[in-house]
Design a protein around this motif. Structure first.
Motif, PDB file in Angstrom:
ATOM      1  N   ILE A  17     -80.877  34.052  63.652  1.00 52.22           N
ATOM      2  CA  ILE A  17     -80.080  32.945  64.145  1.00 52.22           C
ATOM      3  C   ILE A  17     -80.676  31.722  64.574  1.00 52.22           C
ATOM      4  N   SER A  18     -79.823  30.635  64.284  1.00 54.08           N
ATOM      5  CA  SER A  18     -80.612  29.214  64.420  1.00 54.08           C
ATOM      6  C   SER A  18     -80.715  29.243  66.107  1.00 54.08           C
ATOM      7  N   ILE A  19     -81.332  27.816  66.096  1.00 52.74           N
ATOM      8  CA  ILE A  19     -81.524  27.530  67.893  1.00 52.74           C
ATOM      9  C   ILE A  19     -80.289  27.204  68.376  1.00 52.74           C
ATOM     10  N   MET A  20     -79.215  26.494  67.644  1.00 53.16           N
ATOM     11  CA  MET A  20     -77.924  26.168  68.037  1.00 53.16           C
ATOM     12  C   MET A  20     -77.148  27.285  68.305  1.00 53.16           C
ATOM     13  N   GLN A  21     -77.194  28.525  67.290  1.00 52.89           N
ATOM     14  CA  GLN A  21     -76.456  29.541  67.477  1.00 52.89           C
ATOM     15  C   GLN A  21     -77.001  30.092  68.767  1.00 52.89           C
ATOM     16  N   ALA A  22     -78.294  30.221  69.022  1.00 48.67           N
ATOM     17  CA  ALA A  22     -78.908  30.792  70.106  1.00 48.67           C
ATOM     18  C   ALA A  22     -78.448  30.189  71.446  1.00 48.67           C
ATOM     19  N   LEU A  23     -78.505  28.848  71.518  1.00 48.20           N
ATOM     20  CA  LEU A  23     -77.717  28.154  72.431  1.00 48.20           C
ATOM     21  C   LEU A  23     -76.391  28.471  72.866  1.00 48.20           C
ATOM     22  N   GLY A  24     -75.688  28.453  71.841  1.00 49.58           N
ATOM     23  CA  GLY A  24     -74.272  28.585  72.080  1.00 49.58           C
ATOM     24  C   GLY A  24     -73.979  30.290  72.479  1.00 49.58           C
ATOM     25  N   GLY A  25     -74.803  31.266  72.216  1.00 46.14           N
ATOM     26  CA  GLY A  25     -74.539  32.357  72.614  1.00 46.14           C
ATOM     27  C   GLY A  25     -75.054  32.366  74.037  1.00 46.14           C
ATOM     28  N   GLY A  26     -76.253  31.822  74.390  1.00 43.91           N
ATOM     29  CA  GLY A  26     -76.561  31.823  75.877  1.00 43.91           C
ATOM     30  C   GLY A  26     -75.413  31.192  76.765  1.00 43.91           C
ATOM     31  N   LEU A  27     -75.180  29.987  76.461  1.00 39.50           N
ATOM     32  CA  LEU A  27     -74.260  29.248  77.202  1.00 39.50           C
ATOM     33  C   LEU A  27     -73.119  29.874  77.460  1.00 39.50           C
ATOM     34  N   ILE A  54     -75.780  38.248  85.050  1.00 39.10           N
ATOM     35  CA  ILE A  54     -75.210  36.935  84.390  1.00 39.10           C
ATOM     36  C   ILE A  54     -76.540  36.392  83.541  1.00 39.10           C
ATOM     37  N   LYS A  55     -77.680  36.238  84.292  1.00 34.23           N
ATOM     38  CA  LYS A  55     -79.060  36.075  83.530  1.00 34.23           C
ATOM     39  C   LYS A  55     -79.348  36.919  82.246  1.00 34.23           C
ATOM     40  N   PHE A  56     -79.006  38.103  82.658  1.00 34.91           N
ATOM     41  CA  PHE A  56     -79.322  39.122  81.355  1.00 34.91           C
ATOM     42  C   PHE A  56     -78.341  38.655  80.142  1.00 34.91           C
ATOM     43  N   VAL A  57     -77.131  38.533  80.297  1.00 35.19           N
ATOM     44  CA  VAL A  57     -76.261  38.365  79.339  1.00 35.19           C
ATOM     45  C   VAL A  57     -76.542  36.915  78.843  1.00 35.19           C
ATOM     46  N   THR A  58     -77.091  35.928  79.524  1.00 38.73           N
ATOM     47  CA  THR A  58     -77.540  34.746  78.997  1.00 38.73           C
ATOM     48  C   THR A  58     -78.753  34.853  77.984  1.00 38.73           C
ATOM     49  N   ALA A  59     -79.925  35.772  78.322  1.00 40.00           N
ATOM     50  CA  ALA A  59     -80.846  36.208  77.544  1.00 40.00           C
ATOM     51  C   ALA A  59     -80.534  36.837  76.299  1.00 40.00           C
ATOM     52  N   LEU A  60     -79.292  37.836  76.473  1.00 37.39           N
ATOM     53  CA  LEU A  60     -79.016  38.499  75.357  1.00 37.39           C
ATOM     54  C   LEU A  60     -78.424  37.749  74.485  1.00 37.39           C
ATOM     55  N   GLY A  61     -77.404  36.634  74.938  1.00 35.30           N
ATOM     56  CA  GLY A  61     -76.843  35.398  74.135  1.00 35.30           C
ATOM     57  C   GLY A  61     -77.782  34.520  73.144  1.00 35.30           C
ATOM     58  N   LEU A  62     -78.817  34.550  73.719  1.00 32.73           N
ATOM     59  CA  LEU A  62     -80.029  33.692  72.879  1.00 32.73           C
ATOM     60  C   LEU A  62     -80.358  34.558  72.008  1.00 32.73           C
ATOM     61  N   PHE A  63     -80.651  35.854  72.049  1.00 34.83           N
ATOM     62  CA  PHE A  63     -81.027  36.674  71.085  1.00 34.83           C
ATOM     63  C   PHE A  63     -79.909  36.923  69.970  1.00 34.83           C
ATOM     64  N   LEU A  64     -78.621  37.175  70.444  1.00 39.76           N
ATOM     65  CA  LEU A  64     -77.703  37.682  69.625  1.00 39.76           C
ATOM     66  C   LEU A  64     -76.838  36.604  68.949  1.00 39.76           C
ATOM     67  N   PHE A  66     -73.284  33.779  69.826  1.00 35.90           N
ATOM     68  CA  PHE A  66     -72.241  33.659  70.752  1.00 35.90           C
ATOM     69  C   PHE A  66     -71.321  35.166  70.190  1.00 35.90           C
ATOM     70  N   ARG A  67     -71.008  35.247  68.943  1.00 37.15           N
ATOM     71  CA  ARG A  67     -70.454  36.387  68.586  1.00 37.15           C
ATOM     72  C   ARG A  67     -71.081  37.793  68.957  1.00 37.15           C
ATOM     73  N   GLY A  68     -72.360  37.900  68.809  1.00 36.36           N
ATOM     74  CA  GLY A  68     -72.968  38.899  69.317  1.00 36.36           C
ATOM     75  C   GLY A  68     -73.042  39.352  70.759  1.00 36.36           C
ATOM     76  N   VAL A  69     -72.822  37.948  71.650  1.00 32.28           N
ATOM     77  CA  VAL A  69     -72.959  38.393  73.175  1.00 32.28           C
ATOM     78  C   VAL A  69     -71.551  38.770  73.365  1.00 32.28           C
ATOM     79  N   LEU A  70     -70.318  38.187  72.965  1.00 29.67           N
ATOM     80  CA  LEU A  70     -69.128  38.720  73.272  1.00 29.67           C
ATOM     81  C   LEU A  70     -68.818  39.959  72.672  1.00 29.67           C
ATOM     82  N   PHE A  71     -69.189  40.496  71.645  1.00 32.36           N
ATOM     83  CA  PHE A  71     -69.156  41.792  71.412  1.00 32.36           C
ATOM     84  C   PHE A  71     -69.985  42.801  72.129  1.00 32.36           C
ATOM     85  N   THR A  72     -71.141  42.404  72.681  1.00 33.23           N
ATOM     86  CA  THR A  72     -71.844  43.145  73.588  1.00 33.23           C
ATOM     87  C   THR A  72     -71.161  43.390  75.012  1.00 33.23           C
TER      88      THR A  72
END
Length: 124
Positions: A17-27, A54-64, A66-72
């Motif tokens: 995932i790109s940096i923008m996707q990672a930031l979108g997932g984290g945010l 909440i911090k852990f989900v933020t970190a997961l969003g950076l790795f996964l 937006f779609r991945g963090v919502l799925f998770t």
């Protein structure tokens, strides 16, 4: 440290995932779980989700992303509910959500695309 690592890895060009996707997932993960925690805590009258989740989900969003963090989050909540029903856990006792988040992220990493495609095929 995990949030910083997620940001640094997303800069790497061969990361999925790109940096923008990672930031979108984290945010997106942060805002979604923070608002959910506020709403549920207000309606129940006590704290329901800790800041660590909440911090852990933020970190997961950076790795996964937006779609991945919502799925998770969705899979983790379903697993936590199933565990509470199967093991007849008391609703008044605190049940740690972190292990379910780890399991949800693991399921997303291994089978996420396959599950989402199968789900979407039900409608298209």
């Amino acid at each position: 440290p995990l949030i910083v690592l997620g940001l640094l890895i997303s800069i790497y060009p061969k990361f999925d995932i790109s940096i923008m996707q990672a930031l979108g997932g984290g945010l997106g993960g942060f805002v979604f779980l923070y608002l959910l925690a506020l709403g549920v805590s207000y309606s129940v009258g006590r704290e329901t989700l800790g800041g660590g989740d909440i911090k852990f989900v933020t970190a997961l969003g950076l790795f996964l992303g937006f779609r991945g963090v919502l799925f998770t989050i969705f899979i983790s909540a379903a697993l936590a509910l199933a565990a509470m029903l199967i093991f007849r856990l008391d609703r008044q006792k605190a049940v740690p959500f972190g292990p379910f988040l780890v399991l949800g992220a693991f399921i997303h990493t291994l089978f996420g695309n396959m599950i989402l495609e199968a789900y979407l095929r039900l409608f298209y």
